[in-house]
Design a protein around this motif. Structure first.
Motif, mmCIF file in Angstrom:
data_model
loop_
_atom_site.group_PDB
_atom_site.id
_atom_site.type_symbol
_atom_site.label_atom_id
_atom_site.label_comp_id
_atom_site.label_asym_id
_atom_site.label_seq_id
_atom_site.Cartn_x
_atom_site.Cartn_y
_atom_site.Cartn_z
ATOM 1 N N ALA A 136 1.057 -1.264 0.143
ATOM 2 C CA ALA A 136 0.036 -0.129 -0.097
ATOM 3 C C ALA A 136 0.887 1.201 -0.001
ATOM 4 C CB ALA A 136 -1.028 -0.111 1.127
ATOM 5 N N SER A 137 2.032 1.284 0.852
ATOM 6 C CA SER A 137 2.857 2.345 0.723
ATOM 7 C C SER A 137 4.008 2.232 -0.274
ATOM 8 C CB SER A 137 3.486 2.395 2.342
ATOM 9 O OG SER A 137 4.374 1.400 2.438
ATOM 10 N N ARG A 138 3.924 1.426 -1.080
ATOM 11 C CA ARG A 138 4.860 1.285 -2.275
ATOM 12 C C ARG A 138 6.276 1.057 -1.903
ATOM 13 N NH1 ARG A 138 0.315 0.648 -3.557
ATOM 14 N NH2 ARG A 138 -0.667 1.327 -5.666
ATOM 15 N N LYS A 139 6.479 0.377 -0.788
ATOM 16 C CA LYS A 139 7.662 0.147 -0.154
ATOM 17 C C LYS A 139 8.622 -0.811 -1.188
ATOM 18 C CE LYS A 139 9.981 -1.436 4.130
ATOM 19 N NZ LYS A 139 10.660 -0.296 4.408
ATOM 20 N N LYS A 140 9.838 -0.636 -1.282
ATOM 21 C CA LYS A 140 10.681 -1.547 -2.081
ATOM 22 C C LYS A 140 11.167 -2.467 -1.068
ATOM 23 C CE LYS A 140 11.409 1.644 -6.170
ATOM 24 N NZ LYS A 140 10.547 2.693 -5.613
ATOM 25 N N SER A 141 10.562 -3.377 -0.630
ATOM 26 C CA SER A 141 11.031 -4.382 0.069
ATOM 27 C C SER A 141 11.806 -5.543 -0.934
ATOM 28 C CB SER A 141 9.955 -5.229 1.056
ATOM 29 O OG SER A 141 8.752 -5.625 0.091
ATOM 30 N N LEU A 142 12.142 -6.433 -0.030
ATOM 31 C CA LEU A 142 13.174 -7.665 -0.884
ATOM 32 C C LEU A 142 12.238 -8.120 -1.843
ATOM 33 C CD1 LEU A 142 15.720 -8.464 1.899
ATOM 34 C CD2 LEU A 142 16.423 -7.636 -0.240
ATOM 35 N N PRO A 143 11.148 -8.903 -1.466
ATOM 36 C CA PRO A 143 10.481 -9.416 -2.648
ATOM 37 C C PRO A 143 10.254 -8.856 -3.628
ATOM 38 C CG PRO A 143 9.582 -10.165 -0.151
ATOM 39 C CD PRO A 143 10.597 -8.821 -0.145
ATOM 40 N N VAL A 144 9.575 -7.421 -3.232
ATOM 41 C CA VAL A 144 9.331 -6.485 -4.587
ATOM 42 C C VAL A 144 10.264 -6.471 -5.432
ATOM 43 C CG1 VAL A 144 8.559 -4.237 -4.755
ATOM 44 C CG2 VAL A 144 7.427 -5.554 -2.948
ATOM 45 N N VAL A 145 11.688 -5.925 -4.859
ATOM 46 C CA VAL A 145 12.782 -5.753 -5.577
ATOM 47 C C VAL A 145 13.050 -6.742 -6.321
ATOM 48 C CG1 VAL A 145 15.082 -4.875 -5.443
ATOM 49 C CG2 VAL A 145 13.593 -3.877 -4.300
ATOM 50 N N ALA A 146 12.875 -8.023 -5.818
ATOM 51 C CA ALA A 146 13.431 -9.125 -6.607
ATOM 52 C C ALA A 146 12.481 -9.491 -7.785
ATOM 53 C CB ALA A 146 13.269 -10.478 -5.739
ATOM 54 N N ALA A 147 11.225 -9.310 -7.702
ATOM 55 C CA ALA A 147 10.456 -9.072 -8.554
ATOM 56 C C ALA A 147 10.451 -8.010 -9.740
ATOM 57 C CB ALA A 147 8.771 -9.105 -8.028
ATOM 58 N N LEU A 148 10.748 -6.906 -9.206
ATOM 59 C CA LEU A 148 11.044 -5.766 -10.335
ATOM 60 C C LEU A 148 12.186 -6.168 -11.023
ATOM 61 C CD1 LEU A 148 10.336 -2.862 -7.875
ATOM 62 C CD2 LEU A 148 8.808 -3.463 -9.613
ATOM 63 N N ASP A 149 13.439 -6.937 -10.327
ATOM 64 C CA ASP A 149 14.744 -6.998 -11.029
ATOM 65 C C ASP A 149 14.315 -8.282 -11.895
ATOM 66 O OD1 ASP A 149 16.476 -5.140 -10.772
ATOM 67 O OD2 ASP A 149 17.701 -6.302 -9.651
ATOM 68 N N SER A 150 13.290 -9.086 -11.695
ATOM 69 C CA SER A 150 13.236 -10.322 -12.506
ATOM 70 C C SER A 150 13.574 -10.311 -14.141
ATOM 71 C CB SER A 150 11.977 -11.152 -12.104
ATOM 72 O OG SER A 150 10.866 -10.573 -12.561
ATOM 73 N N GLY A 151 13.136 -9.358 -14.832
ATOM 74 C CA GLY A 151 12.726 -9.150 -16.260
ATOM 75 C C GLY A 151 11.793 -10.005 -16.621
ATOM 76 N N THR A 152 10.599 -10.401 -15.886
ATOM 77 C CA THR A 152 9.717 -11.195 -16.184
ATOM 78 C C THR A 152 8.348 -10.138 -16.838
ATOM 79 O OG1 THR A 152 8.786 -11.291 -14.205
ATOM 80 C CG2 THR A 152 10.102 -12.866 -14.799
ATOM 81 N N PRO A 153 7.453 -10.545 -17.350
ATOM 82 C CA PRO A 153 6.563 -9.889 -17.863
ATOM 83 C C PRO A 153 5.551 -9.245 -16.590
ATOM 84 C CG PRO A 153 6.535 -11.597 -19.414
ATOM 85 C CD PRO A 153 7.498 -11.894 -18.151
ATOM 86 N N ALA A 154 5.408 -10.094 -15.726
ATOM 87 C CA ALA A 154 4.992 -9.731 -14.295
ATOM 88 C C ALA A 154 5.780 -8.874 -13.563
ATOM 89 C CB ALA A 154 4.803 -11.020 -13.412
ATOM 90 N N GLY A 155 7.036 -8.924 -13.704
ATOM 91 C CA GLY A 155 7.602 -7.958 -13.183
ATOM 92 C C GLY A 155 7.854 -6.346 -13.732
#
Length: 353
Positions: free
Chosen positions: A256-275
């Protein structure tokens, strides 16, 4: 959420250690908070759960006191009575709560331990000053420890270094919120400073006060570092998928606060369509308040999972826990302290209770 299996005996051992920690810690902790000026002590006492907002005695939920439990456990692991490490245990808990008081303001969190945060009740200025006062008291505890003697200067240096790293990590965490991209390596480095440094310091201080030799102290410091990393990974998982009854915070608060926590950053860094879809939604809604729609939070959580962020964080937590146990064994801890420290670590890295 279950990441690391534990037996009923391990759970009982860990809970007993935390209960005994409270018995040893609380009188000294209350004494040092009571030495503060009354308006500051009132805010701190509320934060610790000892009083209500009007200053009347209460029994609100308290923190688990993991860090002082590690101090006591590591002193015993070196063959000393836990009570001899009371000063560093109190000091570490004061530093931890200094960070919590500030953290709640910086993150805008209005709930901790199932009730309103101190700044939400008394205002941000009063809570900031209370946190500052706790940090000052932490150093005084060590300088006035009659059992400290030659250890005092070393202990003060270690505590100051850990606190500086904690602040550095907090600053990096804040800076991440203003950036469109944060690498996973940067996020891991921030976690080592913000969370692991103080846990490592707690272990090292306990071993120092317990009379351990340098190589065993350093092994326990590594134990605390890896435990801190695992602890934060699990905490970040709970920040997205945790039960509010367990966390004391709204469901999906970190999303909700758009925190860049470790699971989120791993997802954003994944290079996947979902990321990539996650990045678009995170970037388009930066600065949102924690009052996001449940459906939006659920959609973001699903994207983090689909991009592999959840699986990565769970696997990383298990790796760090394994390294923590290897470091604990390398310290050659005395029994039953060794079993107690292992049980505490496992309980901290589950946190589904």
């Amino acid at each position: 959420m279950t990441t690391l299996p534990e037996t009923s005996d391990e759970r009982a051992t860990a809970l007993a250690a935390l209960g005994r920690t409270r018995e040893l810690l609380d009188p000294g902790l209350r004494d040092w908070v009571g030495r503060l000026p009354e308006p500051v002590a009132r805010v701190a006492s509320y934060h610790f759960g000892w009083t209500d907002s009007a200053g009347r005695p209460g029994a609100a939920p308290a923190g688990k006191a993991l860090r002082p439990a590690l101090v006591f456990g590591c002193a015993e692991a070196m063959g000393a009575p836990a009570a001899e490490a009371l000063a560093p245990a109190v000091a570490v808990e004061l530093v931890h709560n200094f960070s919590l008081l500030h953290d709640d303001i910086l993150d805008g969190d209005t709930t901790r331990r199932h009730r309103a945060t101190a700044w939400a009740v008394f205002g941000s200025s009063a809570a900031l000053l209370a946190g500052d006062a706790l940090l000052v008291q932490a150093s005084r505890v060590l300088t006035e420890d009659p059992l400290g003697r030659a250890r005092t200067v070393t202990g003060l240096r270690w505590l100051a270094e850990a606190t500086t790293r904690l602040i550095e990590g907090e600053q990096a965490d804040i800076g991440f919120e203003e950036r469109a991209h944060v690498s996973l390596a940067e996020c891991l480095a921030m976690t080592e400073r913000k969370t692991a440094a103080l846990l490592a310091c707690a272990c090292a201080l306990g071993a120092l006060w317990g009379g351990g030799p340098p190589e065993r102290i350093e092994a326990l410091r590594r134990f605390g570092t890896h435990l801190g990393m695992a602890f934060q990974l699990v905490d970040d998982l709970l920040g997205i998928w945790g039960d509010p009854k367990v966390t004391g915070k709204p469901a999906g608060a970190d999303l909700a606060s758009r925190k860049k926590s470790l699971p989120v950053v791993a997802a954003l860094d994944s290079g996947t369509p979902a990321g990539r879809r996650l990045a678009e939604r995170y970037g388009a809604s930066r600065g949102r308040s924690a009052e996001a729609e449940p459906a939006e939070i659920a959609a973001l959580a699903e994207l983090v999972s689909e991009a592999g962020g959840r699986a990565w964080a769970e696997e990383a937590a298990e790796r760090e826990f394994t390294r923590a146990m290897e470091s604990l064994r390398a310290a050659e801890p005395a029994e039953p302290a060794a079993a107690g420290l292992a049980a505490l670590a496992r309980l901290a890295c589950r946190r589904d209770h």
